[in-house]
Design a protein around this motif. Structure first.
Motif, PDB file in Angstrom:
ATOM      1  N   SER A 104     -21.775 -28.916 -29.440  1.00  0.00           N
ATOM      2  CA  SER A 104     -23.111 -28.688 -29.748  1.00  0.00           C
ATOM      3  C   SER A 104     -23.270 -27.309 -29.935  1.00  0.00           C
ATOM      4  O   SER A 104     -23.855 -26.682 -30.975  1.00  0.00           O
ATOM      5  N   ALA A 105     -22.741 -26.215 -29.104  1.00  0.00           N
ATOM      6  CA  ALA A 105     -22.862 -24.839 -29.472  1.00  0.00           C
ATOM      7  C   ALA A 105     -22.199 -24.545 -30.528  1.00  0.00           C
ATOM      8  O   ALA A 105     -22.770 -23.615 -31.330  1.00  0.00           O
ATOM      9  N   PHE A 128     -24.266 -25.588 -33.606  1.00  0.00           N
ATOM     10  CA  PHE A 128     -25.247 -24.780 -33.642  1.00  0.00           C
ATOM     11  C   PHE A 128     -25.079 -23.168 -34.004  1.00  0.00           C
ATOM     12  O   PHE A 128     -25.809 -22.509 -34.823  1.00  0.00           O
ATOM     13  N   ARG A 150     -18.610 -32.181 -25.170  1.00  0.00           N
ATOM     14  CA  ARG A 150     -20.181 -32.247 -25.888  1.00  0.00           C
ATOM     15  C   ARG A 150     -20.705 -31.003 -26.176  1.00  0.00           C
ATOM     16  O   ARG A 150     -21.479 -30.713 -27.097  1.00  0.00           O
ATOM     17  N   TYR A 151     -20.859 -30.381 -24.844  1.00  0.00           N
ATOM     18  CA  TYR A 151     -21.527 -28.922 -25.073  1.00  0.00           C
ATOM     19  C   TYR A 151     -20.765 -28.006 -25.954  1.00  0.00           C
ATOM     20  O   TYR A 151     -21.492 -27.418 -26.723  1.00  0.00           O
TER      21      TYR A 151
END
Lengths: 90, 421
Positions: A43-44, A47, A39-40
């Motif tokens: 997201s990264a 972004f 998930r991280y």
């Protein structure tokens, strides 16, 4: 300016933020399970891609749009965020 | 993880300042992603921590120095936590032997995190209070912190010292059999002599052979040791101890003597006299043994103006004419107070952990030049003489003194003292 040059410049301008996110990942990954890590990472990546695209676009305009974006988009967004947060708290 | 957000904000401000200073738009562009990432936090809320913690201790009443296993379980009653870190803090006197007091990981709803470790405990009462939990939202760096109460208590009495039989004497005895030097005629199985038969004597005590020999009715007399009331006083005045090791030895000896006297069927009371007076009323049996071990675990040395001398020793708490056993290195001014206790009719015995005997004691600093020097030797000799003089005066008042070198066995010291009687 060519597309490649714009993307390159965009990546260069986004580098501090991307390095920060990478450092966070390196620090936190041992304390997260696979789902949290995935998930991280997603997201990264989202972004990072958005950041490179925006910075590339601004670079294509030779930075002329950077200041207006900074003052007219980001600061109102920050102010709105603060307001929303304050309302939530009360 | 506020540090990351602060770093991002600081970098964005620096880049913006550079942009303003150099009138170069590239710096503004570089500041934008950092500022945007920092701003993300304003639109999200920190993780909601709804955690329940529970602590399990393998042994809540271990002897000092033993290893205790501790397990802490934390259950998540709220939403999933992407990254949770837990940190347990150990109270003073508790040392980590194995395992870790920290944990980090993701926690699903209704899932549990377990933190297991082993500790060794010093003598004392150790209270575990709470656990620190920190939930981190990995991408936005928003964090929530909570303190989870999960109390537990470990009462660690002193380590068990081997202690031989200590026969005390007293002018007042209890009506039951016990281990003491107070012998009374009556029941029991130890033959004490014969006398003429008197009406009321049981027929089974008649000595038929003596009757046949002397032509009179003769009965056998038996005697037995009687149980005593013993009051143990632990000297906890800081002034009496030049180092913690000596006090720890005194506490261990007091607890061991109490154990031994209770095993012998005696009724034992315990008093710790120092910064405060801690009193355990007289009692016998296993419950009293536990009560005294708890009192020994709680004992700590300190100063109080009212308790600098034994003048305020509440000796009247002990049953009249009972036996008093004082565990103390003794100070010069204690003589008068001990003579007063003796004058009140109490039988007094002193177990004296010898401050001169162990390395690092008053008379000797192990390995130091002073100890080897002539002045050091002279000081030691003077202190030795002072102790001998005090001991002699106590003995003249029929107060028995047992010297104990804390580096040696307590049982052996008592055995030597018993043999010298």
């Amino acid at each position: 300016m060519s597309l490649g040059a714009a993307i390159g410049l965009g990546a260069l301008y986004s580098l501090p933020a991307l390095l920060l996110l990478a450092a966070r990942y390196a620090l936190l990954c041992s304390g997260m399970d696979a789902r949290a890590r995935r998930r991280y990472a997603v997201s990264a990546l989202v972004f990072g891609a958005f950041s490179i695209a925006c910075c590339g676009l601004l670079a294509a305009f030779r930075g002329e749009l950077a200041l207006p974006v900074f003052w007219e988009l980001l600061l109102p967004a920050l102010a709105a965020g603060l307001l929303v947060r304050q309302i939530r708290r009360t | 993880m506020k540090a990351f957000r602060l770093a991002a904000v600081a970098a964005a401000i620096c880049l913006t300042a550079l942009g303003v200073a150099t009138a170069e738009a590239s710096f503004f562009v570089a500041a934008l992603p950092l500022a945007a990432w920092s701003a993300l936090g304003f639109f999200r809320s920190a993780p909601d921590l709804r955690l329940e913690a529970e602590r399990w201790v393998s042994d809540s009443f271990p002897d000092a120095g033993t290893t205790v296993e501790i397990l802490v379980s934390v259950r998540n009653r709220g939403a999933r936590i992407e990254r949770l870190s837990l940190r347990d803090s150990l109270p003073a006197g508790v040392h980590l032997s194995s395992g870790r007091t920290e944990w980090a990981g993701s926690l699903d709803p209704d899932a549990s995190a377990r933190l297991g470790y082993a500790v060794s405990v010093d003598r004392g009462v150790h209270r575990f209070e709470s656990l620190r939990a920190l939930a981190d939202e990995p991408f936005t760096a928003l964090a929530a912190e909570a303190t989870l109460p999960c109390p537990a208590k470990i009462v660690a009495p002193p380590e068990r010292l081997l202690c031989g039989p200590l026969a005390l004497e007293s002018s007042a005895v209890r009506p039951f059999a016990g281990e003491s030097r107070a012998r009374r005629q009556g029941g029991g199985s130890d033959f004490a002599g014969t006398r003429e038969y008197a009406p009321g004597d049981p027929l089974r005590s008649l000595n038929w052979r003596a009757e046949a020999l002397w032509g009179e009715s003769i009965v056998n007399i038996f005697e037995e040791d009687r149980a005593l009331d013993v009051g143990i006083i632990l000297d906890a005045r800081a002034e009496a101890y030049d180092r913690a090791e000596l006090f720890e030895a005194a506490v261990a000896a007091a607890a061991a003597l109490a154990d031994r006297l209770l095993e012998g069927g005696n009724r034992v009371a315990f008093l710790s006299y120092g910064a405060a007076v801690e009193w355990t009323p007289p009692g016998a049996g296993r419950a009293q043994r536990t009560a005294i071990r708890i009192a020994a675990a709680r004992a700590s040395f300190g100063d109080h103006a009212a308790f600098e001398r034994f003048d305020n020793l509440p000796v009247r708490l002990f049953p009249p004419r009972s036996s008093v056993l004082l565990v103390s290195p003794l100070l010069r001014g204690d003589l008068v107070a001990l003579l007063s206790i003796r004058a009140l009719g109490y039988s007094v015995t002193v177990l004296r952990p010898d401050p001169l005997s162990a390395p690092g004691g008053r008379g000797e600093s192990s390995g130091s030049d002073a100890a080897r020097s002539g002045a050091g030797r002279l000081a030691r000799r003077l202190m030795d003489l002072e102790a001998k003089t005090l001991e002699g005066r106590l003995r003249r008042a029929r107060i028995e003194v047992i010297d104990w070198d804390i580096g040696k066995s307590l049982a052996r010291s008592i055995e030597i003292a018993e043999a010298a009687r």
